[in-house]
Motif scaffolding. Structure first.
Motif, PDB file in Angstrom:
ATOM      1  N   LEU A 220       0.817  -1.208   0.000  1.00  0.00           N
ATOM      2  CA  LEU A 220       0.000   0.000   0.000  1.00  0.00           C
ATOM      3  C   LEU A 220       0.853   1.260   0.000  1.00  0.00           C
ATOM      4  O   LEU A 220       0.534   2.242  -0.685  1.00  0.00           O
ATOM      5  CB  LEU A 220      -0.929   0.005   1.223  1.00  0.00           C
ATOM      6  CG  LEU A 220      -2.092  -0.995   1.172  1.00  0.00           C
ATOM      7  CD1 LEU A 220      -2.803  -1.059   2.515  1.00  0.00           C
ATOM      8  CD2 LEU A 220      -3.071  -0.633   0.062  1.00  0.00           C
ATOM      9  N   THR A 221       1.949   1.244   0.754  1.00  0.00           N
ATOM     10  CA  THR A 221       2.841   2.395   0.767  1.00  0.00           C
ATOM     11  C   THR A 221       3.459   2.626  -0.604  1.00  0.00           C
ATOM     12  O   THR A 221       3.593   3.768  -1.054  1.00  0.00           O
ATOM     13  CB  THR A 221       3.956   2.204   1.814  1.00  0.00           C
ATOM     14  OG1 THR A 221       3.375   1.981   3.092  1.00  0.00           O
ATOM     15  CG2 THR A 221       4.850   3.432   1.887  1.00  0.00           C
ATOM     16  N   SER A 222       3.814   1.542  -1.286  1.00  0.00           N
ATOM     17  CA  SER A 222       4.411   1.657  -2.621  1.00  0.00           C
ATOM     18  C   SER A 222       3.435   2.273  -3.614  1.00  0.00           C
ATOM     19  O   SER A 222       3.815   3.112  -4.435  1.00  0.00           O
ATOM     20  CB  SER A 222       4.856   0.278  -3.117  1.00  0.00           C
ATOM     21  OG  SER A 222       5.852  -0.261  -2.291  1.00  0.00           O
ATOM     22  N   VAL A 223       2.162   1.844  -3.543  1.00  0.00           N
ATOM     23  CA  VAL A 223       1.151   2.405  -4.445  1.00  0.00           C
ATOM     24  C   VAL A 223       0.958   3.885  -4.157  1.00  0.00           C
ATOM     25  O   VAL A 223       0.863   4.708  -5.082  1.00  0.00           O
ATOM     26  CB  VAL A 223      -0.183   1.648  -4.313  1.00  0.00           C
ATOM     27  CG1 VAL A 223      -1.258   2.311  -5.169  1.00  0.00           C
ATOM     28  CG2 VAL A 223      -0.014   0.191  -4.724  1.00  0.00           C
ATOM     29  N   LYS A 224       0.910   4.237  -2.871  1.00  0.00           N
ATOM     30  CA  LYS A 224       0.743   5.653  -2.510  1.00  0.00           C
ATOM     31  C   LYS A 224       1.947   6.477  -2.951  1.00  0.00           C
ATOM     32  O   LYS A 224       1.797   7.621  -3.382  1.00  0.00           O
ATOM     33  CB  LYS A 224       0.523   5.778  -0.996  1.00  0.00           C
ATOM     34  CG  LYS A 224      -0.860   5.329  -0.555  1.00  0.00           C
ATOM     35  CD  LYS A 224      -1.125   5.659   0.904  1.00  0.00           C
ATOM     36  CE  LYS A 224      -0.385   4.756   1.829  1.00  0.00           C
ATOM     37  NZ  LYS A 224      -0.768   4.973   3.255  1.00  0.00           N
ATOM     38  N   VAL A 225       3.139   5.899  -2.862  1.00  0.00           N
ATOM     39  CA  VAL A 225       4.343   6.586  -3.325  1.00  0.00           C
ATOM     40  C   VAL A 225       4.273   6.813  -4.831  1.00  0.00           C
ATOM     41  O   VAL A 225       4.596   7.882  -5.350  1.00  0.00           O
ATOM     42  CB  VAL A 225       5.603   5.770  -2.970  1.00  0.00           C
ATOM     43  CG1 VAL A 225       6.820   6.294  -3.719  1.00  0.00           C
ATOM     44  CG2 VAL A 225       5.854   5.817  -1.472  1.00  0.00           C
ATOM     45  N   PHE A 226       3.798   5.779  -5.546  1.00  0.00           N
ATOM     46  CA  PHE A 226       3.721   5.848  -7.006  1.00  0.00           C
ATOM     47  C   PHE A 226       2.764   6.949  -7.462  1.00  0.00           C
ATOM     48  O   PHE A 226       2.987   7.592  -8.499  1.00  0.00           O
ATOM     49  CB  PHE A 226       3.268   4.499  -7.557  1.00  0.00           C
ATOM     50  CG  PHE A 226       3.148   4.448  -9.054  1.00  0.00           C
ATOM     51  CD1 PHE A 226       4.277   4.376  -9.851  1.00  0.00           C
ATOM     52  CD2 PHE A 226       1.904   4.477  -9.668  1.00  0.00           C
ATOM     53  CE1 PHE A 226       4.177   4.334 -11.239  1.00  0.00           C
ATOM     54  CE2 PHE A 226       1.786   4.436 -11.040  1.00  0.00           C
ATOM     55  CZ  PHE A 226       2.933   4.369 -11.826  1.00  0.00           C
TER      56      PHE A 226
END
Length: 327
Positions: free
Chosen positions: A216-222
């Motif tokens: 989820l953090t990776s998607v939000k970063v993206f």
């Protein structure tokens, strides 16, 4: 060397998790239909073992545990827990069980992970179309246990750990080591000890490391407009997630249960919706059931236990509805 040690712990955690019945959905199912709480009690043991390991590392090596964010309790956290529980039933298992099924070769779980990822965009859509006031909780809590009470609690936990170790090794024979390592299903008390110790060390050194948090953090970063330096997800988190999955796959291979299932099925739509609800619930809490169990509860976040209880209630209601419709 630190990376090697941490990745080894993640591998062991995956290897052992694959040989247990530990799943939040199974825990509630056992309570509702078997009138037992063995799986739920094992989750409690994992939390105590994890907390105990942070104490041991702090007292023996001076390693102050990495401080995971603590969040205040609000209605949004409770709603998130309920939504997460409903999604877990639709998905057929909680976050950890999803990864276990993927490690066993069920590629349908990639659909669940896609649903979890999509939840970030779903929440943004809800904020735009329904209510901008629905935001991911960012209010942190300064809750801490006073030093004298924490010392007493620590002593009690260490005494409990010592008694558990004595009980686990009382009848252990070195000649049985291989047989026990490759057992089809580990005893819940043994599995809880191994999972709790491994996670306790990982939590103390890395902090929040669960794969749902990483995803989820990776998607939000993206999708974020902030600078990449502020939003960079540490490579170690992804390394731990893939190593955890590798441990599950290797464990499945030795069990003879590694089979690739890749043909699309209608239930994949249920996996997607279930994953999306799990992700949405995790964002609202914040934290999925693995984050709550492995990080937030041992870390003493005020929102963690109430949100986890709401998740169990959501699972229970969904299982009851599922059972009534299947009659």
């Amino acid at each position: 060397m630190i990376w090697v040690a941490l990745l080894t712990l993640a591998f062991i955690l995956g290897f052992v998790a694959n040989r247990t019945t530990l799943c939040a959905v199974k825990a509630v199912d056992e309570i509702l239909f078997k009138r037992q709480a063995k799986v739920l009690a094992s989750f409690g043991r994992i939390i105590i073992w994890a907390f105990g390991m942070t104490i041991i590392l702090e007292w023996s090596l001076g390693n102050v545990p990495t401080e995971a964010p603590k969040y205040t309790l609000n209605l949004q956290s409770l709603l998130g827990g309920f939504i997460l529980g409903t999604g877990a039933v639709l998905n057929g298992g909680c976050a950890l069980h999803t990864l276990i099924r993927l490690g066993r070769g069920d590629l349908g779980m990639l659909i669940s992970l896609t649903g979890i990822s999509v939840s970030v965009f779903v929440l943004k859509g809800i904020q735009l179309l329904v209510s901008p006031s629905i935001i991911v909780t960012s209010t942190t809590s300064s809750f801490t246990i006073d030093a004298p009470y924490k010392f007493v609690l620590s002593i009690l936990v260490l005494i409990w750990m010592a008694s558990e170790l004595f009980r686990l090794f009382r009848h252990f024979k070195p000649s049985e080591l291989r047989t026990r390592l490759l057992a089809e299903c580990y005893q819940l008390s043994t599995a809880s000890a191994i999972l709790g110790v491994c996670n306790g060390i990982l939590f103390a050194v890395v902090g929040n490391w669960s794969y749902t948090y990483t995803l989820l953090t990776s998607v939000k970063v993206f999708t974020s407009e902030q600078s990449s330096q502020e939003n960079t997800v540490h490579l170690l988190l992804w390394a731990l997630a893939f190593t955890l999955l590798a441990g599950i796959a290797v464990s499945s291979f030795f069990k003879g249960k590694l089979s690739i299932f890749y043909k699309p099925q209608t239930k994949w739509l249920r996996y997607f919706i279930g994953g999306m609800l799990m992700g949405l619930g995790a964002l609202l809490i914040p934290g999925g059931n693995d984050v709550l169990l492995l990080s937030a509860i041992p870390g003493g976040s005020p929102h963690a236990i109430p949100a986890y209880l709401c998740m169990l209630i959501g699972i229970g209601i969904s299982l009851k509805l599922k059972a009534s419709f299947s009659k």
